[in-house]
Scaffold this active site. Structure first.
Site, PDB file in Angstrom:
ATOM      1  N   ARG A   1     -23.112  38.940  54.019  1.00  0.00           N
ATOM      2  CA  ARG A   1     -24.048  40.070  54.055  1.00  0.00           C
ATOM      3  C   ARG A   1     -24.531  40.465  52.658  1.00  0.00           C
ATOM      4  O   ARG A   1     -25.610  41.043  52.511  1.00  0.00           O
ATOM      5  CB  ARG A   1     -23.468  41.251  54.809  1.00  0.00           C
ATOM      6  CG  ARG A   1     -22.053  41.593  54.436  1.00  0.00           C
ATOM      7  CD  ARG A   1     -21.503  42.708  55.258  1.00  0.00           C
ATOM      8  NE  ARG A   1     -22.365  43.861  55.222  1.00  0.00           N
ATOM      9  CZ  ARG A   1     -23.082  44.297  56.240  1.00  0.00           C
ATOM     10  NH1 ARG A   1     -23.045  43.693  57.396  1.00  0.00           N
ATOM     11  NH2 ARG A   1     -23.831  45.378  56.127  1.00  0.00           N
TER      12      ARG A   1
ATOM     13  N   ARG B   1     -21.414  48.481  59.064  1.00  0.00           N
ATOM     14  CA  ARG B   1     -21.966  48.210  57.731  1.00  0.00           C
ATOM     15  C   ARG B   1     -23.499  48.126  57.706  1.00  0.00           C
ATOM     16  O   ARG B   1     -24.083  47.085  57.389  1.00  0.00           O
ATOM     17  CB  ARG B   1     -21.345  46.946  57.132  1.00  0.00           C
ATOM     18  CG  ARG B   1     -19.839  47.032  57.065  1.00  0.00           C
ATOM     19  CD  ARG B   1     -19.233  45.855  56.394  1.00  0.00           C
ATOM     20  NE  ARG B   1     -19.469  45.843  54.964  1.00  0.00           N
ATOM     21  CZ  ARG B   1     -19.140  44.824  54.179  1.00  0.00           C
ATOM     22  NH1 ARG B   1     -18.587  43.752  54.689  1.00  0.00           N
ATOM     23  NH2 ARG B   1     -19.363  44.879  52.887  1.00  0.00           N
TER      24      ARG B   1
ATOM     25  N   CYS C   1     -20.050  43.438  61.050  1.00  0.00           N
ATOM     26  CA  CYS C   1     -19.098  42.410  60.641  1.00  0.00           C
ATOM     27  C   CYS C   1     -17.698  42.829  61.083  1.00  0.00           C
ATOM     28  O   CYS C   1     -17.521  43.902  61.655  1.00  0.00           O
ATOM     29  CB  CYS C   1     -19.193  42.111  59.155  1.00  0.00           C
ATOM     30  SG  CYS C   1     -18.239  43.156  58.105  1.00  0.00           S
TER      31      CYS C   1
ATOM     32  N   ASP D   1     -10.463  47.342  49.731  1.00  0.00           N
ATOM     33  CA  ASP D   1     -10.247  45.895  49.677  1.00  0.00           C
ATOM     34  C   ASP D   1      -8.790  45.523  49.386  1.00  0.00           C
ATOM     35  O   ASP D   1      -8.451  44.339  49.367  1.00  0.00           O
ATOM     36  CB  ASP D   1     -11.162  45.259  48.620  1.00  0.00           C
ATOM     37  CG  ASP D   1     -12.627  45.275  49.056  1.00  0.00           C
ATOM     38  OD1 ASP D   1     -12.891  45.532  50.237  1.00  0.00           O
ATOM     39  OD2 ASP D   1     -13.496  45.042  48.199  1.00  0.00           O
TER      40      ASP D   1
ATOM     41  N   ARG E   1     -13.579  32.559  51.067  1.00  0.00           N
ATOM     42  CA  ARG E   1     -14.770  33.293  50.659  1.00  0.00           C
ATOM     43  C   ARG E   1     -14.528  34.036  49.354  1.00  0.00           C
ATOM     44  O   ARG E   1     -15.468  34.276  48.599  1.00  0.00           O
ATOM     45  CB  ARG E   1     -15.156  34.321  51.724  1.00  0.00           C
ATOM     46  CG  ARG E   1     -15.716  33.714  52.983  1.00  0.00           C
ATOM     47  CD  ARG E   1     -16.221  34.787  53.888  1.00  0.00           C
ATOM     48  NE  ARG E   1     -17.031  35.727  53.126  1.00  0.00           N
ATOM     49  CZ  ARG E   1     -17.318  36.958  53.519  1.00  0.00           C
ATOM     50  NH1 ARG E   1     -16.876  37.402  54.676  1.00  0.00           N
ATOM     51  NH2 ARG E   1     -18.049  37.753  52.766  1.00  0.00           N
TER      52      ARG E   1
ATOM     53  N   ILE F   1     -13.111  54.159  54.497  1.00  0.00           N
ATOM     54  CA  ILE F   1     -14.392  53.517  54.144  1.00  0.00           C
ATOM     55  C   ILE F   1     -15.000  52.752  55.324  1.00  0.00           C
ATOM     56  O   ILE F   1     -16.175  52.905  55.629  1.00  0.00           O
ATOM     57  CB  ILE F   1     -14.226  52.551  52.936  1.00  0.00           C
ATOM     58  CG1 ILE F   1     -13.512  53.249  51.775  1.00  0.00           C
ATOM     59  CG2 ILE F   1     -15.569  51.980  52.498  1.00  0.00           C
ATOM     60  CD1 ILE F   1     -14.270  54.339  51.078  1.00  0.00           C
TER      61      ILE F   1
ATOM     62  N   LYS G   1     -15.547  38.152  42.443  1.00  0.00           N
ATOM     63  CA  LYS G   1     -16.565  37.827  43.448  1.00  0.00           C
ATOM     64  C   LYS G   1     -17.622  38.931  43.522  1.00  0.00           C
ATOM     65  O   LYS G   1     -18.817  38.659  43.482  1.00  0.00           O
ATOM     66  CB  LYS G   1     -15.890  37.674  44.822  1.00  0.00           C
ATOM     67  CG  LYS G   1     -16.864  37.705  45.981  1.00  0.00           C
ATOM     68  CD  LYS G   1     -16.193  37.525  47.326  1.00  0.00           C
ATOM     69  CE  LYS G   1     -15.688  38.773  47.988  1.00  0.00           C
ATOM     70  NZ  LYS G   1     -16.704  39.617  48.651  1.00  0.00           N
ATOM     71  N   ASN G   2     -17.177  40.179  43.631  1.00  0.00           N
ATOM     72  CA  ASN G   2     -18.126  41.264  43.880  1.00  0.00           C
ATOM     73  C   ASN G   2     -18.924  41.687  42.648  1.00  0.00           C
ATOM     74  O   ASN G   2     -19.790  42.553  42.733  1.00  0.00           O
ATOM     75  CB  ASN G   2     -17.412  42.468  44.513  1.00  0.00           C
ATOM     76  CG  ASN G   2     -17.010  42.158  45.949  1.00  0.00           C
ATOM     77  OD1 ASN G   2     -17.459  41.165  46.532  1.00  0.00           O
ATOM     78  ND2 ASN G   2     -16.157  42.991  46.523  1.00  0.00           N
TER      79      ASN G   2
HETATM   80  N1  EPU Z   1     -22.846  52.508  54.196  1.00  0.00           N
HETATM   81  C1  EPU Z   1     -23.789  52.997  55.073  1.00  0.00           C
HETATM   82  N2  EPU Z   1     -25.088  52.627  54.862  1.00  0.00           N
HETATM   83  C2  EPU Z   1     -25.464  51.816  53.840  1.00  0.00           C
HETATM   84  C3  EPU Z   1     -24.475  51.322  52.960  1.00  0.00           C
HETATM   85  C4  EPU Z   1     -23.174  51.689  53.167  1.00  0.00           C
HETATM   86  O1  EPU Z   1     -23.496  53.739  55.996  1.00  0.00           O
HETATM   87  O2  EPU Z   1     -26.658  51.528  53.715  1.00  0.00           O
HETATM   88  C5  EPU Z   1     -21.438  52.900  54.379  1.00  0.00           C
HETATM   89  C6  EPU Z   1     -20.562  51.714  54.774  1.00  0.00           C
HETATM   90  O3  EPU Z   1     -20.596  51.446  56.143  1.00  0.00           O
HETATM   91  C7  EPU Z   1     -19.212  52.148  54.271  1.00  0.00           C
HETATM   92  C8  EPU Z   1     -19.560  52.926  52.994  1.00  0.00           C
HETATM   93  O4  EPU Z   1     -20.917  53.310  53.130  1.00  0.00           O
HETATM   94  O5  EPU Z   1     -18.644  53.039  55.191  1.00  0.00           O
HETATM   95  C9  EPU Z   1     -19.356  52.168  51.701  1.00  0.00           C
HETATM   96  O6  EPU Z   1     -19.857  50.854  51.826  1.00  0.00           O
HETATM   97  P1  EPU Z   1     -20.497  50.067  50.604  1.00  0.00           P
HETATM   98  O7  EPU Z   1     -21.969  50.063  50.747  1.00  0.00           O
HETATM   99  O8  EPU Z   1     -19.942  50.585  49.329  1.00  0.00           O
HETATM  100  O9  EPU Z   1     -19.970  48.601  50.869  1.00  0.00           O
HETATM  101  P2  EPU Z   1     -20.721  47.282  50.427  1.00  0.00           P
HETATM  102  O10 EPU Z   1     -21.504  47.548  49.222  1.00  0.00           O
HETATM  103  O11 EPU Z   1     -21.383  46.673  51.597  1.00  0.00           O
HETATM  104  C10 EPU Z   1     -18.882  46.429  48.774  1.00  0.00           C
HETATM  105  C11 EPU Z   1     -18.019  45.194  48.654  1.00  0.00           C
HETATM  106  C12 EPU Z   1     -16.991  45.198  49.764  1.00  0.00           C
HETATM  107  C13 EPU Z   1     -16.154  46.472  49.628  1.00  0.00           C
HETATM  108  C14 EPU Z   1     -17.054  47.716  49.672  1.00  0.00           C
HETATM  109  C15 EPU Z   1     -16.313  49.017  49.433  1.00  0.00           C
HETATM  110  C16 EPU Z   1     -19.554  43.628  47.637  1.00  0.00           C
HETATM  111  C17 EPU Z   1     -20.337  42.377  47.750  1.00  0.00           C
HETATM  112  N3  EPU Z   1     -18.870  44.014  48.724  1.00  0.00           N
HETATM  113  O12 EPU Z   1     -19.493  46.344  50.056  1.00  0.00           O
HETATM  114  O13 EPU Z   1     -16.168  44.051  49.552  1.00  0.00           O
HETATM  115  O14 EPU Z   1     -15.220  46.547  50.667  1.00  0.00           O
HETATM  116  O15 EPU Z   1     -18.079  47.601  48.662  1.00  0.00           O
HETATM  117  O16 EPU Z   1     -15.676  48.999  48.213  1.00  0.00           O
HETATM  118  O17 EPU Z   1     -19.516  44.233  46.576  1.00  0.00           O
HETATM  119  C18 EPU Z   1     -14.644  42.382  50.143  1.00  0.00           C
HETATM  120  O18 EPU Z   1     -14.765  41.912  48.998  1.00  0.00           O
HETATM  121  O19 EPU Z   1     -13.737  41.997  50.930  1.00  0.00           O
HETATM  122  C19 EPU Z   1     -15.557  43.409  50.601  1.00  0.00           C
HETATM  123  C20 EPU Z   1     -15.729  43.713  51.888  1.00  0.00           C
END
Ligand code: EPU
Length: 419
Positions: free
Chosen positions: A92, A121, A116, A304, A398, A326, A22-23
């Site tokens: 998102r 996030r 969320c 995850d 999802r 995280i 998915k990701n």
């Molecule tokens: N963060 C910030 N600001 C930002 C972006 C991130 O503070 O602008 C923080 C987040 O709040 C978190 C950390 O940085 O504490 C890392 O978050 P990240 O940005 O890596 O998460 P994401 O890109 O929104 C992806 C996956 C998630 C997975 C996380 C961590 C996708 C579509 N989603 O989310 O997947 O948990 O990386 O590995 O790739 C899931 O599949 O269930 C899922 C939630």
């Protein structure tokens, strides 16, 4: 609304095939927006989230067709540059169209995702990164409006903590920027690598794959491609943990064992027999010992898989300490696992799990709160005694393709019924 009914206490046996990730599918679909023309993506899982991404792309003017696990996407005529609230609120990761739209159109309007179930996030890292590349961003009426001032220009983008979708968005915006972009403290998740491979195939010049220091030499334009989505490492890990929890003997096929270094290590420490083949794992569940985990960016233990691992530890001998680093609110499954008899104490970002005997954890009525929490309840229900009813399973849909059918094939007594 659908719910799951699971009769627990049965071992899993046989073979299960992992779907596309998915990701990885989400950013790779979004990346097709950068280069006009016909793209072909193989191994795209049919999930609620991939369908949402395709809807977002349709609103932008993309045309697509699915044939099995292959998706053809035509992005020749983009007719819009807006990802509306109705779609972003359900997923998102819709914000992943920001980078491609800035590269292609120089403008994007995307609803700001709210908080969320697992945490606030924010997307401040994405926006700061775009600004470094010469983008002006404003927030009006809940929407981020981003426009390129003159040209996208190469720059240095530093992430305070590695962000997966943040790194992906900056990569997609920078591939056609003027000059060189350096991304420091980039996310090293394999899904980022899958995107880099696709972008390079499209003609981009990205160096540093698998490292936290990425260099992007901007090129004039990209061309459409045919490429394949990597296997889902979180789905793989979920089945590994399920077998460890229920006992039995299962071959998990079509995966990439090198993508789960930390889980394999932890499973071995917990006494689970796990062997890696070239594209498969063989897992044999037997006596379980408690082990501690701390979630970390890749190659650390994935957040995850934290909820699923906690469900496993409810059945292990001893005390396990799980530290979530995280997301600030990723223990929503705890209260539901407690309803089944689990002994878990939470102190801030730490959970302490005192393992119990299988017969001490019993089926109950529980509620899914987010995608991975749902998977953790399924695992607990499969290993527990008696019947569990899990409501709100749309969360599960999802991110897990055909989970009910796949588990049934392994001998689980699991059924989806209309509530
Ligand atoms: N963060 C910030 N600001 C930002 C972006 C991130 O503070 O602008 C923080 C987040 O709040 C978190 C950390 O940085 O504490 C890392 O978050 P990240 O940005 O890596 O998460 P994401 O890109 O929104 C992806 C996956 C998630 C997975 C996380 C961590 C996708 C579509 N989603 O989310 O997947 O948990 O990386 O590995 O790739 C899931 O599949 O269930 C899922 C939630």
């Amino acid at each position: 609304m659908d719910k799951l009914i699971i009769e627990g206490g049965r071992e899993l046996h046989g073979k299960v095939t992992v779907s596309g990730a998915k990701n990885a599918a989400l950013p790779l679909l979004a990346a097709t927006l950068i280069a006009p023309g016909d793209h072909i993506l193989h191994n795209v899982p049919d999930l609620r989230d991939t369908r949402t991404m395709l809807k977002v792309m349709e609103t932008l003017g993309a045309v697509w067709e699915r044939n099995g696990t292959t998706i053809w996407v035509n992005t020749t005529n983009l007719t819009g540059a807006e990802a509306p609230y109705e779609l972003v609120k359900t997923m998102r990761a819709s914000v992943l169209v920001l980078g491609p739209l800035l590269a292609r159109e120089g403008y994007a309007r995307v609803s700001l995702p709210g908080g969320c179930a697992i945490g606030a996030r924010p997307i401040n890292f994405h926006l700061r990164g775009f600004e470094q590349l010469g983008v002006e961003t404003t927030l009006t009426s809940g929407y981020v409006e981003a426009s390129v001032k003159e040209n996208l220009r190469g720059s240095v983008v530093y992430f305070d903590t590695p962000s997966v979708t943040g790194t992906e968005n900056i990569l997609m915006a920078s591939v056609t920027a003027k000059g060189t972009t350096i991304i420091k403290n980039a996310a090293r998740e394999p899904e980022v690598g899958n995107l880099i491979d696709m972008l390079n195939l499209m003609g981009a010049e990205i160096m540093g794959r698998d490292s936290d220091f990425l260099t992007v030499n901007g090129v004039d334009n990209l061309k459409p491609v045919e490429t394949t989505i990597m296997p889902d490492r979180i789905e793989t890990g979920t089945y590994i943990i399920a077998v460890a929890a229920t006992g039995g003997d299962v071959e998990i096929e079509g995966c990439n064992p090198s993508h789960l270094p930390s889980l394999v290590e932890k499973m071995r420490n917990a006494g689970v027999h796990i062997e890696a083949g070239e594209s498969s794992f063989t897992v044999k569940g037997n006596g379980l010992r408690s082990v501690d985990i701390r979630t970390m960016p890749y190659p650390g233990f994935p957040t995850d898989l934290q909820a699923q691992f906690m469900a496993l530890m409810c059945f292990a001998e001893g005390v396990s300490v799980i530290h979530e680093t995280i997301f600030e609110n990723r223990f929503m499954h705890v209260a539901e696992l407690q309803r089944m008899g689990a002994d878990i104490k939470v102190d801030g970002a730490t959970a302490i799990i005192k393992g119990k005997k299988r017969e001490e954890i019993c089926g109950a009525q529980v509620m899914a709160t987010d995608l991975r929490a749902s998977a953790s309840l399924v695992i607990a229900a499969l290993a527990a005694q008696g019947k569990t009813e899990i409501s709100r399973i749309y969360h599960l849909e999802r991110g897990y393709e055909n989970m009910v059918e796949k588990l049934q094939k392994l001998g689980a007594v699991i059924n989806k019924v209309r509530e």
